[in-house]
Design an enzyme around this catalytic site. Structure first.
Site, PDB file in Angstrom:
ATOM      1  N   ASP A 175      -4.840   2.326   0.534  1.00  0.00           N
ATOM      2  CA  ASP A 175      -3.884   1.134  -0.572  1.00  0.00           C
ATOM      3  C   ASP A 175      -4.690   2.380  -0.838  1.00  0.00           C
ATOM      4  O   ASP A 175      -6.072   1.654  -1.578  1.00  0.00           O
ATOM      5  CB  ASP A 175      -4.336   0.188  -0.126  1.00  0.00           C
ATOM      6  CG  ASP A 175      -3.230  -0.487  -1.337  1.00  0.00           C
ATOM      7  OD1 ASP A 175      -3.314  -0.138  -2.146  1.00  0.00           O
ATOM      8  OD2 ASP A 175      -2.017  -1.354  -1.723  1.00  0.00           O
ATOM      9  N   HIS A 176      -3.768   3.436  -1.753  1.00  0.00           N
ATOM     10  CA  HIS A 176      -4.446   4.565  -2.690  1.00  0.00           C
ATOM     11  C   HIS A 176      -4.936   3.290  -4.365  1.00  0.00           C
ATOM     12  O   HIS A 176      -6.303   4.163  -4.774  1.00  0.00           O
ATOM     13  CB  HIS A 176      -3.798   5.904  -3.041  1.00  0.00           C
ATOM     14  CG  HIS A 176      -2.066   4.731  -4.332  1.00  0.00           C
ATOM     15  ND1 HIS A 176      -1.675   4.691  -3.882  1.00  0.00           N
ATOM     16  CD2 HIS A 176      -2.311   5.262  -5.392  1.00  0.00           C
ATOM     17  CE1 HIS A 176      -0.813   4.445  -4.759  1.00  0.00           C
ATOM     18  NE2 HIS A 176      -1.236   5.049  -5.908  1.00  0.00           N
ATOM     19  N   HIS A 238      -0.450  -2.868  -3.193  1.00  0.00           N
ATOM     20  CA  HIS A 238      -1.051  -2.423  -4.454  1.00  0.00           C
ATOM     21  C   HIS A 238      -1.351  -4.001  -5.367  1.00  0.00           C
ATOM     22  O   HIS A 238      -2.579  -3.734  -5.526  1.00  0.00           O
ATOM     23  CB  HIS A 238      -0.373  -1.667  -4.941  1.00  0.00           C
ATOM     24  CG  HIS A 238      -0.067  -0.127  -4.354  1.00  0.00           C
ATOM     25  ND1 HIS A 238      -0.607  -0.139  -3.586  1.00  0.00           N
ATOM     26  CD2 HIS A 238       1.117   0.287  -4.784  1.00  0.00           C
ATOM     27  CE1 HIS A 238       0.092   1.084  -2.771  1.00  0.00           C
ATOM     28  NE2 HIS A 238       1.040   1.267  -3.341  1.00  0.00           N
TER      29      HIS A 238
END
Ligand code: BG6
Length: 483
Positions: A175-176, A238
């Protein structure tokens, strides 16, 4: 801290993510001396290229996606030398033997990772094939991107498929947002400063706002996005990850499972949310030259949301009664990601003339202008008597880094890829975490599908549909400005 020489195989090496994010990230890490010269990056994709052809593609990606000031000929050459390429048919048999031959013999202690920059339907087959070809050895790691499933059932199926080939402690789900510098700073802020913890609960916090606003539309991804929508694209991953970092209990150690155990507890404590009242969906309209969502998505009758706002509650001892307002959307007034923690106002004003005592707001700004601010009330300077005025304690990172101009804010992928090589899963989602997030999201989507809700239209460049304003007005609160 430099990492050991490693082998990284990137499946889907000619795709957008590899060009935009992975290649620039790996270049930066090498340029900054963290990734050693002995590292090898092996691109794998269907395209019939040779190593030189792929190097040319990587070189073009550097020109396009790395700031000129960070590109120097020597680093570029070293980086490109580390790159190899093997044409591989992920779903078929071609290329696997050649891929094995391109990797050094096992038995060395070189970390080895396989990055699946692929559509999720290939995760299971690719992981199984990597394993059955004997490419991974005992310690090989597998890295997967979002979307991690479309709902709980598909996420479970993906987890099961990965588990068939790799142990959980070798699976890295990206999950950047967790790799963003400010998101990591959030943990430092909470757990390296004794100041906040006594106040970090429903006695002192009034509410929390989490905003991820984008000014862009769905761009070229319309047809993909139309099958997904903002809830699945942004909230399930996010925004819920950010909520977890704000709401979790202090882990005993900054270690992968200690941190992830606490995050899972938060996800499991989220109160079910199915009433229409607490969820607002929107879709951007067109205006002038700006295309509508339906046009961008090439789907005239689409009911997919490009905006969502909701009021969540973490139903546990610490947070009961504190609303967590989440919103995210495309084609909004500006690009701004921020978490704002609003404290309860002082219980009584001692100041004459009804001097209004403001609410302290701790704002953690993820992008742009990364930094942390604390809204305070002070005396208005000057001899004019004791009048109150708002003031901000400001820790903008660009300011904090002044005097060290060579420091650049690293991209999330730089951190995450190096963590894979180091074998540190702290900033990656565990399988049960993904499933817990879907368990909360699924009934919300099911409820609006059952009601046949249409998203409300909002103007491009606005801050979203009016109903989203009402979500807070109803509670006597306001959203922070998107600016
Ligand atoms: C991605 C979403 O995960 O995050 C995109 O799929 C979104 O729709 C992007 O634009 C936002 O990421 P960032 O890092 O630009 O905030």
């Amino acid at each position: 801290v430099p990492v050991d020489p490693f082998d990284l195989v990137v499946f889907g090496a000619t795709g957008d993510l590899a060009r935009r994010k992975l290649i620039p990230a790996l270049y930066h890490r090498m340029h900054d001396g963290q990734a050693p010269e002995g590292a090898r990056i092996v691109g794998a994709a269907r395209a019939d290229l040779d190593a030189d052809g792929y190097r040319r593609m990587a070189d073009a990606a550097l020109t396009e996606f790395v700031a000129p000031a960070d590109l120097d000929a020597a680093s570029r050459e070293i980086f490109l030398k580390a790159i190899d390429y093997v044409p591989v048919d992920i779903g078929g048999d071609d290329g696997w033997t050649a891929l094995g031959e391109a990797l050094p013999e096992h038995g060395s202690s070189r970390p080895r990772a396989f990055y699946l920059s692929l559509a999720p339907r290939f995760f299971g087959p690719a992981a199984a094939r990597v394993k059955s070809e004997g490419l991974a050895g005992a310690e090989g790691r597998i890295v997967v991107e979002k979307p991690f499933g479309h709902d709980l059932g598909s996420a479970r199926a993906l987890n099961a498929a990965l588990a068939g080939a790799f142990d959980e402690h070798h699976v890295y789900r990206i999950d950047h947002y967790l790799g963003k510098e400010t998101v990591q700073n959030l943990m430092a802020l909470r757990f390296a400063n004794a100041l906040f913890e006594p106040l970090w609960n429903n006695h002192h916090i009034d509410h929390v706002q989490i905003t991820v606003a984008e000014s862009v539309g769905v761009e070229g991804r319309g047809p993909y996005y139309d099958g997904v929508g903002a809830m699945r694209d942004m909230v399930q991953n996010h925004l819920l990850q950010l909520l977890c970092l704000i709401a979790m209990e202090p882990p005993a150690h900054f270690e992968p499972d200690a941190v992830r155990d606490e995050k899972v507890k938060v996800l499991r404590a989220l109160a079910p949310l199915s009433s229409a009242e607490n969820v607002v969906r929107g879709q951007y309209a067109g205006a002038g030259a700006s295309a509508s969502y339906a046009e961008d998505a090439q789907s005239p009758d689409s009911r997919t949301e490009s905006y969502i706002a909701l009021k969540a509650e973490v139903a546990n001892w610490r947070w009961s009664g504190v609303p967590f307002y989440l919103r995210t959307g495309k084609r909004l007034r500006g690009r701004m990601s921020e978490i704002a923690v609003a404290f309860k106002p002082a219980p009584h004003s001692i100041f004459p003339g009804g001097g209004k005592v403001g609410q302290n707001v701790l704002a953690i700004r993820l992008q742009p202008d990364e930094g942390i601010t604390l809204g305070m009330t002070i005396k208005d300077p000057g001899p004019g008597g004791l009048r109150l005025a708002p003031a901000v304690l400001d820790m903008t990172f660009a300011e904090a880094m002044r005097g060290a101009p060579s420091l650049r804010m690293p991209d999330a992928y730089e951190r995450l890829v190096m963590d894979v090589i180091r074998g540190d899963q702290t900033l990656f989602m565990r399988g049960d975490e993904c499933e817990a997030a879907w368990s909360w999201v699924d009934p919300i989507i099911a409820a609006w599908e059952e009601r046949g809700d249409r998203p409300a239209a909002y103007d491009p460049g606005s801050s979203g549909p009016d109903d989203a304003l009402m979500l807070l007005h109803r509670d006597g609160r306001r959203w922070r400005e998107i600016a």
